[in-house]
Design a protein around this motif. Structure first.
Motif, PDB file in Angstrom:
ATOM      1  N   ASN A 135      10.476  13.073 -11.777  1.00 36.74           N
ATOM      2  CA  ASN A 135      10.582  12.691 -10.373  1.00 36.74           C
ATOM      3  C   ASN A 135       9.448  11.719 -10.091  1.00 36.74           C
ATOM      4  O   ASN A 135       8.300  12.119  -9.903  1.00 36.74           O
ATOM      5  CB  ASN A 135      10.475  13.916  -9.457  1.00 36.74           C
ATOM      6  N   ASN A 136       9.753  10.423 -10.086  1.00 36.65           N
ATOM      7  CA  ASN A 136       8.717   9.403  -9.961  1.00 36.65           C
ATOM      8  C   ASN A 136       8.270   9.288  -8.512  1.00 36.65           C
ATOM      9  O   ASN A 136       9.052   8.910  -7.634  1.00 36.65           O
ATOM     10  CB  ASN A 136       9.239   8.056 -10.467  1.00 36.65           C
ATOM     11  N   ALA A 137       7.005   9.627  -8.287  1.00 36.07           N
ATOM     12  CA  ALA A 137       6.482   9.637  -6.918  1.00 36.07           C
ATOM     13  C   ALA A 137       6.366   8.236  -6.339  1.00 36.07           C
ATOM     14  O   ALA A 137       6.368   8.067  -5.115  1.00 36.07           O
ATOM     15  CB  ALA A 137       5.109  10.320  -6.893  1.00 36.07           C
ATOM     16  N   GLU A 138       6.241   7.214  -7.176  1.00 32.73           N
ATOM     17  CA  GLU A 138       6.090   5.837  -6.687  1.00 32.73           C
ATOM     18  C   GLU A 138       7.430   5.197  -6.370  1.00 32.73           C
ATOM     19  O   GLU A 138       7.599   4.573  -5.320  1.00 32.73           O
ATOM     20  CB  GLU A 138       5.336   4.992  -7.710  1.00 32.73           C
ATOM     21  N   THR A 139       8.388   5.322  -7.286  1.00 28.84           N
ATOM     22  CA  THR A 139       9.678   4.674  -7.074  1.00 28.84           C
ATOM     23  C   THR A 139      10.674   5.578  -6.368  1.00 28.84           C
ATOM     24  O   THR A 139      11.744   5.120  -5.969  1.00 28.84           O
ATOM     25  CB  THR A 139      10.283   4.245  -8.427  1.00 28.84           C
ATOM     26  N   HIS A 140      10.311   6.886  -6.243  1.00 27.21           N
ATOM     27  CA  HIS A 140      11.178   7.874  -5.599  1.00 27.21           C
ATOM     28  C   HIS A 140      12.527   7.978  -6.316  1.00 27.21           C
ATOM     29  O   HIS A 140      13.553   8.225  -5.688  1.00 27.21           O
ATOM     30  CB  HIS A 140      11.388   7.537  -4.120  1.00 27.21           C
ATOM     31  N   GLN A 141      12.491   7.793  -7.629  1.00 27.50           N
ATOM     32  CA  GLN A 141      13.700   7.932  -8.431  1.00 27.50           C
ATOM     33  C   GLN A 141      13.643   9.201  -9.263  1.00 27.50           C
ATOM     34  O   GLN A 141      12.574   9.619  -9.711  1.00 27.50           O
ATOM     35  CB  GLN A 141      13.872   6.728  -9.366  1.00 27.50           C
ATOM     36  N   SER A 182       7.596   0.873 -12.178  1.00 29.50           N
ATOM     37  CA  SER A 182       6.507   0.945 -11.193  1.00 29.50           C
ATOM     38  C   SER A 182       5.567  -0.245 -11.378  1.00 29.50           C
ATOM     39  O   SER A 182       4.894  -0.352 -12.400  1.00 29.50           O
ATOM     40  CB  SER A 182       5.725   2.251 -11.361  1.00 29.50           C
ATOM     41  N   GLU A 191       0.271   1.184   0.422  1.00 26.43           N
ATOM     42  CA  GLU A 191       1.175   2.046  -0.343  1.00 26.43           C
ATOM     43  C   GLU A 191       2.611   1.543  -0.274  1.00 26.43           C
ATOM     44  O   GLU A 191       3.366   1.667  -1.239  1.00 26.43           O
ATOM     45  CB  GLU A 191       1.097   3.484   0.178  1.00 26.43           C
ATOM     46  N   ARG A 192       2.976   0.956   0.885  1.00 31.31           N
ATOM     47  CA  ARG A 192       4.347   0.467   1.055  1.00 31.31           C
ATOM     48  C   ARG A 192       4.541  -0.922   0.463  1.00 31.31           C
ATOM     49  O   ARG A 192       5.672  -1.347   0.225  1.00 31.31           O
ATOM     50  CB  ARG A 192       4.716   0.446   2.540  1.00 31.31           C
ATOM     51  N   HIS A 233       6.059  -2.389  -3.645  1.00 23.87           N
ATOM     52  CA  HIS A 233       5.231  -1.677  -4.611  1.00 23.87           C
ATOM     53  C   HIS A 233       3.801  -1.576  -4.082  1.00 23.87           C
ATOM     54  O   HIS A 233       3.348  -2.422  -3.298  1.00 23.87           O
ATOM     55  CB  HIS A 233       5.244  -2.406  -5.951  1.00 23.87           C
ATOM     56  N   ARG A 254      12.259  -3.142  -3.539  1.00 22.33           N
ATOM     57  CA  ARG A 254      12.564  -1.722  -3.444  1.00 22.33           C
ATOM     58  C   ARG A 254      13.114  -1.413  -2.078  1.00 22.33           C
ATOM     59  O   ARG A 254      12.672  -1.952  -1.068  1.00 22.33           O
ATOM     60  CB  ARG A 254      11.302  -0.887  -3.682  1.00 22.33           C
TER      61      ARG A 254
END
Length: 703
Positions: A453-459, A493, A562-563, A569, A702
């Protein structure tokens, strides 16, 4: 035969073994299409375990472990089927030949004490076959070569034998020597001639002397060669004993031809398994530790010893529950016995490969001997044997089962790193509710699958061994658990940063009845060196921004970083200086200045160039020497920075390079295709670098 519960029982055979010396654990290894599964069924039929090859219900094979194997016509998971020959139980362990399922192969190697390396006489030895051989050699597995499909068109037994001798003998430092040769009549293989026994037929082949010399060279009796050269007839029992020791050491690889259609060679192969393959007591056991991590005394394969067993495979079914395939390395396992379950992957490998480290007690339920998808009840299982345990809820693949009062931990076998990412999304809310639990069960039985569960890409990303592995995993989700998912493009990412200094004004002023919102701030943004992080500097004078709201500006800036400000990214390596601003005595607030800070950063980004930073990995590719040029050209086309090459063994080369991660998304598939399955690679994160603008313009934002 079947018992009242529907379990298949080998015809007239007692599948229990009384001692390790009457057990042989044999794994069938070879490339896809070599005939491993057909050979297993033919051996089962030859021993009387089934009436004839293929004589099972629903069109599946006896070694099919799950329905998808029948649908796709390929073996995708490890399966066990025992036969009894000459009062010896032989556990046949069928493994997939596809590179995507190398995790199942390694589990099979862990459960076995000897490998039947199956090669088709009409296919020969290719690069994928050599790769599988090295997999076996890497774990010190004794190997016997079986040449199948002697009756097929283009079958060339003699040619394939020579290929195997060069590829597995001369190239790998072992001896590949025929133990039998086929007898032909009218163009068909009608039988075998054994070369070890002193018969006229063996002498006529002209090959017996070479076999005997090869066996004697492996003997610990240094006088044997002189006696043989002096004309002494060496007893067959002496040669068999020396052959067994040589096979167990992994330095001698007898060759047996087998025709699965007619059954020619099956009896000889079963005899060899009993007389020449190492028993569990003759094969080294894995390293043993205490749960504390301290080394423990080695274990012996003895039924009266300390209980130490290992889960080599786990399967899950939404209706039946979990089924664990277990190899008993020491002691005796009995039904309803309390055991200690230890899983210590992080201690050995530095990271969990599916579940957290744990130590807990659990009671073993019913035991059974596996027979493909069928189970035969067992009351006790001695050291060296394999069994299945139902509903062992706390143990997963690679975990150790041992005595509650004196627990042990076996060092797990290493698993390959899954390198093909597949991003998925649940198709509906109902699917989303079931997805997490279904994936956890699938990951528990398949250590070669990694769920992220990738916290950066939310994938939600499934890291798989290849396209077939990914396909089977998605089918299991749908067929076993009723979970439907869709694939989406995998997102790498990345990072963003400013190419140069810029200023931005953030103005958040709203009035809509009651208290309004008022905040104004002016900032200056400067890029910092790579890895410097984020700095916030306050240069406000005269109280233009009240002191209590300055942290609010910083918080808003960080939130916008962060956004991201270009493709969504995170932004890195910036110094943001708060220069000025305005506030209102009533309408200013923490949230208003957070919003103003974010707006100021976005305006500054619009005033300059935002550079995309892409991650680079250090990549090591190992390929045959004649493919080095192909691999290096391909890497260069992927914007790689080549670092050099090193020799690996006699015929392989390691290519080192730094490669953008965006160019590696499908590299495992492309490398396998370009090298015909012989190339392997590993990757570790290196650093971030600015992405060329012409490439950055092609990267989607993204959502």
């Amino acid at each position: 035969m079947a018992d009242k519960g529907g379990n298949r029982r080998a015809a007239g055979q007692d599948l229990g073994a009384s001692s390790p010396d009457r057990i042989r654990n044999v794994v069938l290894v070879g490339p896809a299409g070599s005939g491993k599964t057909t050979l297993a069924e033919t051996l089962l039929a030859a021993s009387g375990a089934i009436p004839r090859a293929g004589s099972v219900r629903d069109g599946t094979t006896v070694t099919d472990f799950e329905e998808s194997e029948h649908v796709h016509g390929r073996t995708v998971s490890l399966a066990v089927a025992p036969v009894v020959h000459a009062d010896t139980k032989i556990n046949l362990i069928d493994t997939p030949g596809y590179a995507d399922f190398v995790g199942e192969l390694r589990a099979g190697l862990r459960a076995a004490d000897c490998a039947l390396f199956v090669i088709a006489a009409n296919e020969g030895v290719d690069d994928a076959t050599r790769t599988l051989w090295r997999e076996c050699a890497a774990v010190g597995m004794p190997r016997v070569v079986v040449i199948t499909k002697l009756d097929q068109a283009r079958a060339d037994y003699d040619g394939v034998l020579r290929q195997a001798q060069v590829a597995f003998g001369e190239g790998e430092g072992g001896k590949v020597v025929p133990l039998y040769v086929p007898v032909r009549s009218g163009g068909e293989v009608t039988g075998l001639t054994g070369l070890l026994a002193p018969t006229p037929e063996a002498d006529e082949t002209g090959l017996r002397g070479g076999l005997i010399e090869a066996v004697i060279e492996e003997s610990e009796d240094e006088t044997l060669m002189d006696r043989y050269l002096g004309g002494e007839a060496i007893a067959e029992d002496v040669l068999v004993a020396d052959l067994e020791m040589a096979v167990a050491r992994g330095s001698f690889h007898p060759v047996v031809p087998v025709c699965s259609v007619t059954g020619v060679g099956c009896a000889e192969l079963l005899d060899l398994a009993v007389r020449g393959f190492p028993s569990p007591a003759e094969h080294p056991s894995p390293e043993v530790y205490l749960p504390s991590g301290a080394s423990a005394d080695p274990i012996a394969c003895e039924p009266d010893g300390l209980l130490v067993a290992e889960v080599v495979k786990t399967t899950s079914d939404p209706y039946v529950g979990r089924l664990s395939l277990v190899r008993v390395f020491s002691g005796t396992l009995t039904a309803d016995q309390p055991v200690h379950v230890s899983g210590h992957f992080t201690s050995f490998f530095g990271e969990s490969v599916g579940h957290a480290d744990h130590d807990e007690d659990e009671k073993v339920g019913a035991l059974s001997y596996p027979f493909g998808r069928q189970q035969n009840p067992a009351e006790r299982v001695v050291a060296g044997d394999l069994c299945a345990i139902g509903r062992l809820t706390r143990a997963e693949t690679g975990d150790t089962l041992s005595s509650v009062g004196d627990p042990r931990v076996l060092r797990p076998w290493s698993m390959p790193e899954p390198l093909l990412p597949v991003a998925i999304v649940a198709r509906s809310k109902a699917d989303d509710d079931k997805l997490s639990q279904a994936l956890s069960r699938i990951a528990a039985e398949d250590p070669s699958l990694r769920v992220e569960n990738n916290a950066e890409t939310h994938q939600l990303v499934l890291w798989t061994m290849g396209e077939s592995h990914a396909e089977i995993t998605l089918e299991r989700l749908e067929e076993r658990y009723g979970v439907h998912v869709d694939q989406e493009p995998f997102v790498v990412s990345m990072r963003e940063t400013f190419a140069g200094p810029a200023r931005g004004l953030g103005r958040h002023v709203k009035q809509s009845g009651g208290h309004g919102q008022y905040a104004v701030c002016q900032i200056e943004v400067e890029p910092l060196p790579e890895g410097a992080g984020f700095e916030f500097v306050d240069k406000v004078v005269g109280g233009a921004v009240p002191r209590q709201f300055i942290p609010s500006v910083e918080k808003g800036v960080r939130a916008q970083m962060e956004r991201g400000c270009r493709l969504g990214h995170p932004m890195v390596d910036l110094r943001v200086t708060l220069l000025d601003g305005k506030a209102h005595a009533v309408d200013s607030s923490d949230m208003a200045f957070q919003t103003a800070g974010a707006l100021a950063l976005r305006e500054a980004a619009a005033a300059t160039t935002v550079t995309m930073l892409e991650p680079f990995d250090t990549v090591s590719v190992v390929v045959p020497d004649d493919l080095v040029g192909t691999v290096m050209s391909d890497l260069s086309a992927r914007r790689a920075r080549l670092l050099g090459t090193d020799k690996v063994g006699d015929d392989r080369t390691q290519v080192l390079a730094e490669v953008p991660q965006t160019e590696l998304v499908r590299y495992s598939v492309d490398l396998r295709s370009a090298t015909h399955g012989s190339g392997v690679y590993t990757r570790t994160f290196a650093h971030f670098e600015p992405m060329p603008e012409e490439v950055a313009r092609t990267v989607p934002a993204r959502e």
